[in-house]
Scaffold this active site. Structure first.
Site, short mmCIF file in Angstrom:
data_model
loop_
_atom_site.label_atom_id
_atom_site.label_comp_id
_atom_site.label_asym_id
_atom_site.label_seq_id
_atom_site.Cartn_x
_atom_site.Cartn_y
_atom_site.Cartn_z
N CYS A 4 0.99 -1.10 0.18
CA CYS A 4 0.17 0.00 -0.12
C CYS A 4 0.90 1.35 0.07
CB CYS A 4 -0.91 -0.07 1.18
SG CYS A 4 -1.72 1.65 1.40
N ASP A 30 -0.61 16.31 -2.38
CA ASP A 30 -0.88 15.37 -3.21
C ASP A 30 0.38 15.52 -4.70
OD1 ASP A 30 -3.62 13.75 -4.47
OD2 ASP A 30 -2.09 14.37 -6.01
N HIS A 46 -4.56 1.46 8.39
CA HIS A 46 -5.00 1.06 7.03
C HIS A 46 -6.58 0.69 7.01
CE1 HIS A 46 -4.58 -0.48 3.01
NE2 HIS A 46 -5.46 -0.96 3.24
N ASN A 89 -13.46 9.76 -2.65
CA ASN A 89 -13.78 8.74 -3.51
C ASN A 89 -13.81 7.58 -2.99
OD1 ASN A 89 -13.76 10.84 -5.62
ND2 ASN A 89 -11.60 11.02 -5.59
N GLY A 95 -14.14 6.36 -8.65
CA GLY A 95 -12.78 6.39 -9.30
C GLY A 95 -11.69 6.43 -8.00
N THR A 97 -8.36 5.35 -6.58
CA THR A 97 -7.43 4.73 -7.39
C THR A 97 -6.24 4.35 -6.40
OG1 THR A 97 -6.04 6.86 -7.47
CG2 THR A 97 -7.30 6.33 -9.42
N HIS A 102 -8.59 8.05 2.18
CA HIS A 102 -7.92 9.38 2.11
C HIS A 102 -9.06 10.32 1.59
CE1 HIS A 102 -7.35 7.80 -1.79
NE2 HIS A 102 -7.41 9.11 -2.29
N HIS A 104 -9.43 14.29 0.08
CA HIS A 104 -8.52 15.15 -0.63
C HIS A 104 -9.02 16.82 0.15
CE1 HIS A 104 -7.70 12.85 -4.32
NE2 HIS A 104 -8.47 12.29 -3.71
P1 AMP Z 1 -8.30 8.88 -5.39
O1 AMP Z 1 -7.97 8.82 -6.80
O2 AMP Z 1 -9.34 9.61 -4.68
O3 AMP Z 1 -7.61 7.30 -4.87
O4 AMP Z 1 -6.69 9.83 -5.01
C1 AMP Z 1 -5.36 9.36 -5.16
C2 AMP Z 1 -4.70 10.27 -5.04
O5 AMP Z 1 -3.35 10.14 -4.56
C3 AMP Z 1 -4.44 11.15 -6.39
O6 AMP Z 1 -4.93 12.44 -6.55
C4 AMP Z 1 -2.87 10.85 -6.45
O7 AMP Z 1 -2.33 11.97 -7.40
C5 AMP Z 1 -2.28 10.78 -5.34
N1 AMP Z 1 -1.02 10.00 -5.09
C6 AMP Z 1 -0.59 8.98 -5.55
N2 AMP Z 1 0.66 8.55 -5.52
C7 AMP Z 1 0.82 9.41 -4.34
C8 AMP Z 1 2.27 9.74 -3.80
N3 AMP Z 1 3.17 8.97 -3.87
N4 AMP Z 1 2.13 10.92 -3.06
C9 AMP Z 1 1.36 11.77 -3.22
N5 AMP Z 1 0.09 11.65 -3.70
C10 AMP Z 1 -0.06 10.60 -4.44
ZN ZN Z 2 -2.45 1.46 3.43
#
Ligand code: AMP
Ligand code: ZN
Length: 116
Positions: A4, A30, A46, A89, A95, A97, A102, A104
Site C-alpha cells: 500500500c 498530492d 489502514h 472517492n 474513481g 485509485t 483518504h 482530498h
Molecule cells: P483517489 O483517486 O481519490 O484514490 O486519489 C489518489 C490520489 O493520490 C491522487 O490524487 C494521486 O495524485 C495521489 N497520489 C498517488 N501517489 C501519491 C504519492 N506517492 N504522493 C502523493 N500523492 C499521491
Molecule cells: Zn495502507
C-alpha cells in the site's frame, strides 16, 4: 499493510511533503495537484475505503480524530477564510485509485462547477 503506497508514505519508506501530522493521521501534498492547495488527509491505520472505515468502531474513532484535526489543518493550509472542498472517492464507481482511505483537501482558487 504491504503493497500500500500510503502505508509506505506513513512508514517513511516513500517520501512525501507533509503539512500536518498527529498520532492518528498524516496530511501530505498530492503528487498531482489540481489546485494551489491539494493535500491528502490520511489515517495512519489502514482502511481500504470510507465504507470500511465507517463500518468499524476503530474506524469511527479515527474519523472523529480526523475531523477534530481539520480546523488546524485548514489553518495550516491558509484556507480558513476562503473555503475549500473536502472530497472522498469511495470505491470503483467513484474513481478511487489508492485503496487506503483518504480525503482530498482542495482550495486556494475558485474551484469551478459542482457536480453535487
Ligand atoms: P483517489 O483517486 O481519490 O484514490 O486519489 C489518489 C490520489 O493520490 C491522487 O490524487 C494521486 O495524485 C495521489 N497520489 C498517488 N501517489 C501519491 C504519492 N506517492 N504522493 C502523493 N500523492 C499521491
Ligand atoms: Zn495502507
Amino acid at each position: 499493510m504491504d503493497d500500500c503506497i500510503f502505508c509506505k508514505i506513513i512508514e517513511g519508506v516513500i517520501p512525501s511533503k507533509k503539512v500536518f501530522e498527529n498520532e492518528d493521521l498524516v496530511a501530505f501534498e498530492d503528487l498531482n495537484p489540481v489546485a494551489p492547495v491539494h493535500v491528502l488527509l490520511v489515517p495512519k491505520r489502514h482502511f481500504a475505503n470510507l465504507y470500511e472505515m465507517s463500518s468499524t468502531p476503530q474506524g469511527l474513532e479515527t474519523l472523529n480524530s480526523l475531523y477534530k484535526a481539520l480546523p488546524e489543518l485548514v489553518r495550516a493550509c491558509g484556507l480558513e477564510s476562503k473555503g475549500f472542498r473536502l472530497i472522498n472517492n469511495c470505491g470503483e464507481n467513484a474513481g478511487q485509485t489508492v485503496m487506503h482511505v483518504h480525503f482530498h483537501l482542495v482550495g486556494g482558487i475558485p474551484l469551478g462547477p459542482r457536480i453535487i
